[in-house]
Design a protein around this motif. Structure first.
Motif, short mmCIF file in Angstrom:
data_model
loop_
_atom_site.label_atom_id
_atom_site.label_comp_id
_atom_site.label_asym_id
_atom_site.label_seq_id
_atom_site.Cartn_x
_atom_site.Cartn_y
_atom_site.Cartn_z
N ASP A 61 0.81 -1.22 0.00
CA ASP A 61 0.00 0.00 0.00
C ASP A 61 0.85 1.27 0.00
N SER A 85 -9.43 0.91 -8.29
CA SER A 85 -8.61 -0.19 -7.75
C SER A 85 -7.25 -0.18 -8.42
N ALA A 96 -4.07 -8.32 -4.04
CA ALA A 96 -5.40 -7.78 -3.78
C ALA A 96 -5.78 -6.83 -4.91
N ARG A 98 -7.49 -3.86 -5.09
CA ARG A 98 -7.83 -2.99 -3.96
C ARG A 98 -8.13 -1.56 -4.41
N HIS A 111 -9.91 1.37 2.51
CA HIS A 111 -9.70 0.63 1.27
C HIS A 111 -10.76 -0.46 1.16
N TYR A 112 -10.97 -0.94 -0.06
CA TYR A 112 -11.95 -2.00 -0.32
C TYR A 112 -11.32 -3.01 -1.27
N ASP A 113 -11.33 -4.28 -0.90
CA ASP A 113 -10.83 -5.34 -1.77
C ASP A 113 -12.00 -6.01 -2.48
N GLY A 137 -11.75 -10.13 -1.39
CA GLY A 137 -12.04 -9.45 -0.13
C GLY A 137 -13.17 -10.14 0.60
#
Length: 287
Positions: A61, A85, A96, A98, A111-113, A137
Motif C-alpha cells: 500500500d 482499484s 489484492a 484494492r 480501502h476496499y478489496d 475481499g
C-alpha cells in the motif's frame, strides 16, 4: 446537499508510472471542472496479462506509485479521490484488487478489496481466472462523508445484487462501481446492470471504466457512467480513450426515490421450499 462528482475513464497500459502521470492530468481536469469527489477505474495502475510481469511490479500500500500519487493529488486539490482499484502485493505473496479512498488532506479514509472473482470462459475464446492471481475481499465498506454515505463495489461485484442491497440498507446514498468490463460483456450488460442497481436500491451509481484496446491486448468497454436513483443517466463517456464526466448529485433525491418506491422498507424475510418431485409423480397433491 448537492455534490459535483467525476468519473475518470482511462485506457491503462502496463507501466504504473505512465498510468500515474495520465491519472494526475485527468484528476486535475476533473477538479478544475469543480468535482470534489473523483473516481478512477478498476486497475488504474496497470492492465497486465503477463502474471510474472505483474508480480514483478507489485508494491505494498505505502510504496505503490498510484497510492502515492493519489495521496498527493487529493491533498493538493482538496478533494475526495477514489482510486477505483489497483493491484497491491500482500504479505503472503498474493495480490489484492484494492480500491482506495483518500480525503482532502491526503489521508487514507479506507480501502476496499474486490469480493467477487471473475472466473469465466467467454464465447469469443477469452478465458479469465481472477481467482488464480487475486485474493478476494471479505468485507464491504461504507464511508460516511460530508456530502453523503458512499458504498463500494468493483466491476464483477455488480452482478451480485445482495452486496448492493446490504449497503443500501446500511445507509449508502452513492454506490461506486469502478470497472474494467470486457467489450463483449459490456455491450450486453454494463448499462442495464448499473441502472438496475440504482433503481432497486434508490441510490446514485458512479462507475468509472477502462475503455479501449490496451497495451496488453485486451479490449474494455468504456462508457463510464453516472446514474441517479430513478435510473436516469446523468453523464456517460464514449467507448474508448481517456475522458472525464461530471454530474451534480442532489443527495436529497435518494430519500425522494426511496419514499416513492419503499422496497427497502417493505422487504420481508422468506424461505424457499423445495418442490417434492416424488409426490407429484406419484399422484400426490402439491400445495
Amino acid at each position: 446537499m448537492t455534490v459535483r462528482v467525476a468519473a475518470i475513464q482511462m485506457c491503462s497500459g502496463t507501466a504504473p508510472e505512465r498510468n500515474a502521470a495520465v491519472l494526475a492530468d485527468l484528476v486535475r481536469d476533473a477538479a478544475g471542472q469543480g468535482a470534489t469527489y473523483v473516481q478512477t477505474p478498476e486497475m488504474t495502475g496497470a492492465l497486465q496479462r503477463d502474471r510474472a510481469a505483474l508480480r514483478a511490479a507489485l508494491r505494498g500500500d505505502d510504496d505503490d506509485v498510484i497510492v502515492q500519487t493519489a495521496r498527493k493529488l487529493s491533498a493538493e486539490l482538496g478533494i475526495h479521490l477514489h482510486i477505483g482499484s489497483t493491484a497491491i502485493g500482500l504479505s503472503d505473496g498474493k495480490i489484492a484488487n484494492r480500491g482506495f479512498l483518500f480525503g482532502p488532506h491526503g489521508e487514507k479514509i479506507c480501502h476496499y478489496d474486490k469480493i467477487h472473482m471473475f472466473d469465466v470462459d467467454l464465447d469469443n475464446g477469452e478465458s479469465w481466472r481472477e481467482s488464480a492471481a487475486y485474493t478476494p475481499g471479505e468485507t464491504a465498506r461504507l464511508a460516511d462523508l460530508p456530502f453523503g454515505k458512499l458504498g463500494f463495489a468493483i466491476c464483477y461485484d455488480v452482478r451480485f445484487p445482495e452486496l448492493f442491497r446490504r449497503q443500501a440498507v446500511a445507509g449508502a446514498e452513492i454506490m461506486t462501481v469502478p470497472a474494467a468490463f470486457t467489450r463483449q460483456t459490456g455491450e450486453a450488460h454494463w448499462e442495464i446492470l448499473l441502472r438496475a442497481r440504482a433503481i432497486e436500491n434508490g441510490f446514485f451509481v458512479v462507475a468509472a471504466a477502462q475503455g479501449g484496446v490496451h497495451e496488453d491486448g485486451r479490449e474494455t468497454f468504456g462508457h463510464s457512467i453516472i446514474v441517479d436513483p430513478w435510473g436516469r443517466i446523468l453523464a456517460e463517456a464514449g467507448p474508448s480513450g481517456a475522458a472525464v464526466i461530471t454530474a451534480d448529485l442532489d443527495i436529497a433525491a435518494v430519500a425522494g426515490a426511496r419514499g416513492k418506491i419503499p422496497n427497502l422498507k417493505n422487504a420481508r424475510e422468506f424461505s424457499v421450499a423445495p418442490l417434492d418431485v416424488g409426490a407429484r409423480t406419484s399422484g400426490g397433491a402439491i400445495a
